[in-house]
Design a protein around this motif. Sequence first.
Motif, short mmCIF file in Angstrom:
data_model
loop_
_atom_site.label_atom_id
_atom_site.label_comp_id
_atom_site.label_asym_id
_atom_site.label_seq_id
_atom_site.Cartn_x
_atom_site.Cartn_y
_atom_site.Cartn_z
N SER A 26 49.82 -27.99 46.05
CA SER A 26 50.17 -29.33 46.39
C SER A 26 51.16 -29.37 47.68
O SER A 26 52.33 -28.53 47.58
N GLY A 27 50.75 -29.86 48.56
CA GLY A 27 51.60 -30.00 49.88
C GLY A 27 51.58 -28.72 50.65
O GLY A 27 52.50 -28.49 51.67
N CYS A 28 50.74 -27.86 50.51
CA CYS A 28 50.72 -26.52 51.26
C CYS A 28 49.38 -26.23 52.03
O CYS A 28 49.24 -25.30 52.52
N CYS A 29 48.69 -27.44 52.24
CA CYS A 29 47.30 -27.25 53.17
C CYS A 29 47.73 -26.96 54.47
O CYS A 29 46.89 -26.82 55.21
N PHE A 30 48.98 -27.27 54.95
CA PHE A 30 49.29 -27.13 56.39
C PHE A 30 49.17 -25.54 56.73
O PHE A 30 49.37 -25.16 57.89
N ALA A 31 49.42 -24.55 55.77
CA ALA A 31 49.68 -23.24 55.88
C ALA A 31 48.75 -22.42 56.82
O ALA A 31 47.62 -22.87 56.53
N LYS A 32 49.10 -21.62 57.57
CA LYS A 32 48.21 -20.91 58.72
C LYS A 32 47.43 -19.77 57.70
O LYS A 32 46.23 -19.60 57.91
N VAL B 192 56.65 -15.16 40.95
CA VAL B 192 56.08 -15.38 39.66
C VAL B 192 56.42 -16.82 39.13
O VAL B 192 57.19 -17.49 39.67
N GLY B 193 55.78 -17.16 37.82
CA GLY B 193 56.17 -18.52 37.53
C GLY B 193 55.18 -19.48 37.95
O GLY B 193 54.01 -19.38 38.17
N ASP B 194 55.54 -20.73 38.25
CA ASP B 194 54.62 -21.94 38.32
C ASP B 194 54.81 -22.70 39.55
O ASP B 194 54.51 -23.89 39.89
N GLU B 195 55.32 -21.85 40.54
CA GLU B 195 55.64 -22.46 41.78
C GLU B 195 55.05 -21.34 42.96
O GLU B 195 55.37 -20.48 43.02
N ALA B 196 54.44 -22.14 43.98
CA ALA B 196 53.92 -21.12 45.22
C ALA B 196 55.48 -20.92 46.14
O ALA B 196 56.42 -21.70 45.82
N LEU B 197 55.35 -20.01 46.80
CA LEU B 197 56.42 -19.71 47.58
C LEU B 197 56.18 -19.83 48.89
O LEU B 197 55.30 -19.31 49.69
N VAL B 198 56.70 -20.86 49.65
CA VAL B 198 56.56 -20.93 51.14
C VAL B 198 57.64 -20.09 51.88
O VAL B 198 58.81 -20.32 51.96
N VAL B 199 56.97 -18.94 52.47
CA VAL B 199 57.72 -17.94 53.09
C VAL B 199 58.17 -18.44 54.53
O VAL B 199 59.15 -18.23 55.08
N SER B 200 57.32 -19.28 54.99
CA SER B 200 57.49 -19.98 56.42
C SER B 200 56.57 -20.90 56.57
O SER B 200 55.63 -21.18 55.57
N PRO B 201 56.85 -21.78 57.64
CA PRO B 201 55.76 -22.81 57.67
C PRO B 201 54.40 -22.65 57.93
O PRO B 201 53.47 -23.27 57.69
N GLU B 202 54.10 -21.10 58.26
CA GLU B 202 52.71 -20.82 58.30
C GLU B 202 52.32 -19.88 57.03
O GLU B 202 51.03 -19.75 57.07
N LEU B 203 53.08 -19.43 56.23
CA LEU B 203 52.81 -18.47 55.04
C LEU B 203 53.11 -18.95 53.78
O LEU B 203 54.25 -19.31 53.66
N VAL B 204 52.24 -18.93 52.81
CA VAL B 204 52.59 -19.57 51.48
C VAL B 204 51.75 -18.63 50.57
O VAL B 204 50.68 -17.95 50.57
N LEU B 205 52.60 -18.15 49.61
CA LEU B 205 52.19 -16.97 48.54
C LEU B 205 52.04 -17.87 47.07
O LEU B 205 52.84 -18.40 46.76
N CYS B 206 50.87 -17.76 46.67
CA CYS B 206 50.63 -18.33 45.19
C CYS B 206 50.23 -17.68 44.26
O CYS B 206 49.33 -16.61 44.15
N PRO B 207 51.06 -17.70 42.98
CA PRO B 207 50.93 -16.80 42.07
C PRO B 207 49.80 -17.37 41.11
O PRO B 207 49.48 -18.48 41.12
N TYR B 208 49.42 -16.39 40.24
CA TYR B 208 48.74 -17.17 39.16
C TYR B 208 49.42 -17.70 38.06
O TYR B 208 50.44 -17.27 37.97
N SER B 209 48.62 -18.66 37.62
CA SER B 209 49.25 -19.47 36.57
C SER B 209 48.46 -19.94 35.47
O SER B 209 47.27 -20.26 35.75
N TYR B 210 48.87 -19.78 34.15
CA TYR B 210 48.26 -20.21 33.01
C TYR B 210 48.75 -21.63 32.69
O TYR B 210 47.91 -22.06 31.94
#
Length: 306
Positions: free
Chosen positions: A155-161, A128-146
């Motif tokens: 930003s900076g997460c385009c590498f994720a599988k 939650v909040g306004d930051e994505a969570l980088v679980v691993s170099p391959e996995l990013v979790l992105c919350p909804y944000s108003y």
Amino acid sequence: MNYLHVDGIGNLITDTHLGKVYKTGVPLDKLGVRENMAYEAFEKCLRLDCEEKTLIHLGDLFDSPVVPLDVIMRTYRIISLSLMSVGDKWRFYFIAGNHDLHRDSSKTSAIYILATMLAKFKNCKFVVGDEALVVSPELVLCPYSYKKTVAELLSGCCFAKYVLGHFEEPIDPTVARLHGQVYSGHIHKKHKNENVNFIGAVLPTSHGDADDDTLYTTVDLETLLANKNDFKNKCVRVLLKECEVLPEGIDCLALTSKKEEVEGYVRNLNVAFEDFDLYKVFCESLNGNVMSDELWQRYEVLKNAE
């Protein structure tokens, strides 16, 4: 019950909308049944085994940022008991969806309260909040944000599988440019749009969400009356022709209707208007005082000048 297993990630579920109340067309003796079905399906999903030992909820855990206390407590019990049941090897992630969050950030949403209650479980995280969570170099979790755009969040997460989130349609250009696999909640019906896999809600919440007639079905009146005993565990929508009415005594979870459209049929409507006295309206707006002739004449002049 709908969920998706993705090799290398784990089990994905979304859009449980706990706390949603169903009333339209619901018989008195069936009030609360659909709500209980949502909790039961949610609990079953949390206990589904998989090799990765990971469960990720992609948003809209709750139906609203403000839900009754008993909804929060019931959800807490289900998650906490499931965590204790599956053991420490498991990881649970809950991504915030648009229904989970207040637009006004000064107000506390139910999902934040739940996250605080479950903070003692180190293998349960709320994104939650306004930051994505980088679980691993391959996995990013992105919350909804108003507050932030998708571009800012990723930003900076385009590498994720794999990128998982609660994305909208039409697909945001930032999401469309991602090179990895994208999985999303938000859209209740399972489908793929560009590079985004919308996994679909755990249970449909309306006729428009349903992929089949397991829970929601649409029939004509003749079919309904000929098979009265076949709809006990279904929400039924009946297509009615002109002059047809919904029958009583059908044992189902909900009974609603929709007028069947007949090609070429034009309904004749007779519309009549009462006499309208604008001068009287003006006088009434002046608390019963009569409008002066001079003021009325000035109004007529201005009106005709247009």
